[in-house]
Design an enzyme around this catalytic site. Structure first.
Site, PDB file in Angstrom:
ATOM      1  N   CYS A 117       0.774  -1.170   0.066  1.00  0.00           N
ATOM      2  CA  CYS A 117      -0.071  -0.106   0.030  1.00  0.00           C
ATOM      3  C   CYS A 117       0.851   1.427   0.183  1.00  0.00           C
ATOM      4  CB  CYS A 117      -1.080  -0.075   1.174  1.00  0.00           C
ATOM      5  SG  CYS A 117      -2.277   1.129   0.858  1.00  0.00           S
TER       6      CYS A 117
ATOM      7  N   HIS B 104      -3.842  -4.682   0.088  1.00  0.00           N
ATOM      8  CA  HIS B 104      -3.290  -5.353   0.943  1.00  0.00           C
ATOM      9  C   HIS B 104      -3.385  -6.958   0.921  1.00  0.00           C
ATOM     10  CE1 HIS B 104      -3.001  -1.985   3.803  1.00  0.00           C
ATOM     11  NE2 HIS B 104      -3.898  -1.304   2.613  1.00  0.00           N
TER      12      HIS B 104
ATOM     13  N   GLU C  70      -2.524  -9.153   2.796  1.00  0.00           N
ATOM     14  CA  GLU C  70      -3.102  -9.823   4.272  1.00  0.00           C
ATOM     15  C   GLU C  70      -4.334  -9.540   4.624  1.00  0.00           C
ATOM     16  OE1 GLU C  70      -1.693  -6.837   3.697  1.00  0.00           O
ATOM     17  OE2 GLU C  70      -2.059  -5.340   5.400  1.00  0.00           O
TER      18      GLU C  70
END
Lengths: 201, 254
Positions: free
Chosen positions: A79, A181, A183
């Site tokens: 990001c 992202h 994750e």
């Protein structure tokens, strides 16, 4: 061990949980020695570009990140962390980034809602080990208001479309950037983090 | 293409998920971590957790749940309820939440949005607006769980919130909430037209058709619902199939 640079960026716990799930040990750190001793570095980030660079300078981490990247250690910017890899940004006036990749950070065109928030698809531009076993048109989770422009075309691995082309995954040898992202991107994101982990020799 | 989002909302009280009708008559439903896992597996795009108690000890129980949820699921989630200070925001983000939803505190201190957006980034500050129609096509902002009229115009407040740095707005219609007669179309549309940040519709979902209506172009970017999901009245995979059949772009490969 993967060093996650902890310079005050918001939610980095989720990143650590995701790495743990994949069997990678990681630690949050701002210690130069720990960063040098790691096998790979992740530069996370949310918030403003200039604030993040100021925080990195204050913690005296700019040189160590550049050195390790130049020493071919795997480095993943996520990001804002990806945006910091570039030369300059237009967020709140012109400011300098790490300059590890050629390119500039600009605000997303106001013809679409800003921030770009939600699940969007990845279009593959060229094959890379970082996108190994990724389904075509896979959805990943984006949340950002700025994006990379004037980048080296040869470094563009995947893009998404939001008011125009947005580089989503970029790569220059050991240096990787993901604008979304991983994750927070379900099983697709975990696969991408696993592919990054595979770069650790 | 950017997909429209389906967001189950979980009200958490003393570590348990509850659902109220018009904010009253709350009854227990389930364990938040288990229900988060279930929604994640079914293809929910995001989750929202509202801490509806928020005394200090219970605050820690809640943070513990946030951390457990973050460990279990790999989709984004927002935390709201009892967020009053920058420290509150810091704590939930550090526990693993991706966004915070601010409601009453922002009305009382609008600069909180500005300070929070500056420190944590616009993308993680969600302005939640509880609006009630006080005359035809005129809505006021209510706070304290819909009990107190602030006499502030809801559309003006949405525009002010965007200017202050909110990255997303949740439009919750107090009139529609719990009634299952559909989202409040006019209110949601008016706010969507007034700002250029993502809009989450909230309150009133009762059927799949309600989601189809509110997720049309230029209205809501996401739809939030609680009881239809908690009580298995609508399954998320079936809902996404129904939306895709109506040419609404949704993510179906979680």
């Amino acid at each position: 061990m993967i060093a996650i640079i902890d310079y005050g960026a918001g939610n980095i716990k989720s990143l650590q949980f995701a790495l743990t799930k994949l069997g990678y040990e990681s630690y949050l750190t701002t210690d130069q020695g720990e960063i040098r001793n790691s096998n790979a570095i992740i530069l996370p980030g949310v918030g403003a570009f200039e604030d993040a660079m100021t925080a990195l300078h204050k913690a005296d981490l700019v040189e160590v990140i550049k050195d390790e990247a130049n020493n071919e250690k795997p480095l993943l910017g996520i990001c804002l962390g990806m945006q910091l890899l570039y030369e300059t940004s237009n967020e709140d006036g012109l400011s300098n980034g790490l300059g590890l990749l050629n390119g500039h950070i600009e605000r997303i065109n106001n013809c679409v809602k800003v921030p770009h928030m939600g699940w969007n698809t990845l279009s593959l531009h060229r094959d890379s080990t970082i996108t190994y076993q990724l389904p075509s048109e896979a959805y990943v989770y984006f949340v950002h208001s700025y994006f990379a422009t004037n980048i080296n075309e040869s470094e563009l691995i995947s893009s998404t479309n939001y008011g125009g082309l947005i580089p989503a995954i970029v790569r220059k040898n050991n240096i990787i950037g993901m604008q979304f992202h991983p994750e927070k991107s379900g099983s697709t994101g975990l696969q991408l983090l696993k592919n990054f982990g595979e770069m650790i020799s | 293409m950017l997909a429209k989002r389906i967001i189950p909302c979980l009200d958490v009280d003393q570590g348990r998920v509850v659902k109220g009708k018009k904010f009253k008559n709350i009854q227990d439903v389930a364990d938040p971590v288990e229900i988060a896992k279930r929604y994640n597996n079914e293809g929910a795009d995001e989750l929202v957790f509202y801490d509806i108690t928020a005394s200090n000890e219970e605050r820690n129980i809640f943070l513990d749940i946030v951390e457990k949820v973050a460990a279990e699921i790999a989709i984004p989630f927002t935390v709201g309820g009892g967020i009053r200070t920058l420290d509150d925001i810091h704590n939930v983000l550090r526990a693993g939440a991706d966004k915070v939803s601010i409601n009453s505190s922002a009305v009382k201190d609008p600069q909180l949005i500005k300070r929070a957006a500056k420190r944590f980034g616009t993308q993680c500050i969600v302005l939640s607006i509880d609006a009630k129609e006080i005359e035809s096509n005129k809505w006021n902002v209510f706070i304290h769980g819909g009990r107190k009229n602030t006499y502030r115009d809801a559309i003006d407040w949405a525009m002010a919130g965007e200017k202050l740095g909110a990255g997303e707005i949740v439009v919750n219609s107090i009139d529609a909430d719990g009634e299952k007669n559909g989202y409040h179309y006019n209110l949601t549309k008016k706010i969507a037209d007034a700002v250029n940040i993502p809009i989450v519709a909230s309150g009133g979902a009762g059927s799949m058709e309600h989601f189809v209506q509110i997720l049309q172009p230029n209205i809501a970017d996401a739809a939030l619902a609680a009881s239809v999901f908690h009580y298995d009245e609508i399954s998320i995979p079936a809902l996404k199939d129904a939306l895709a059949n109506q040419n609404i772009v949704v993510r179906r490969n979680p």
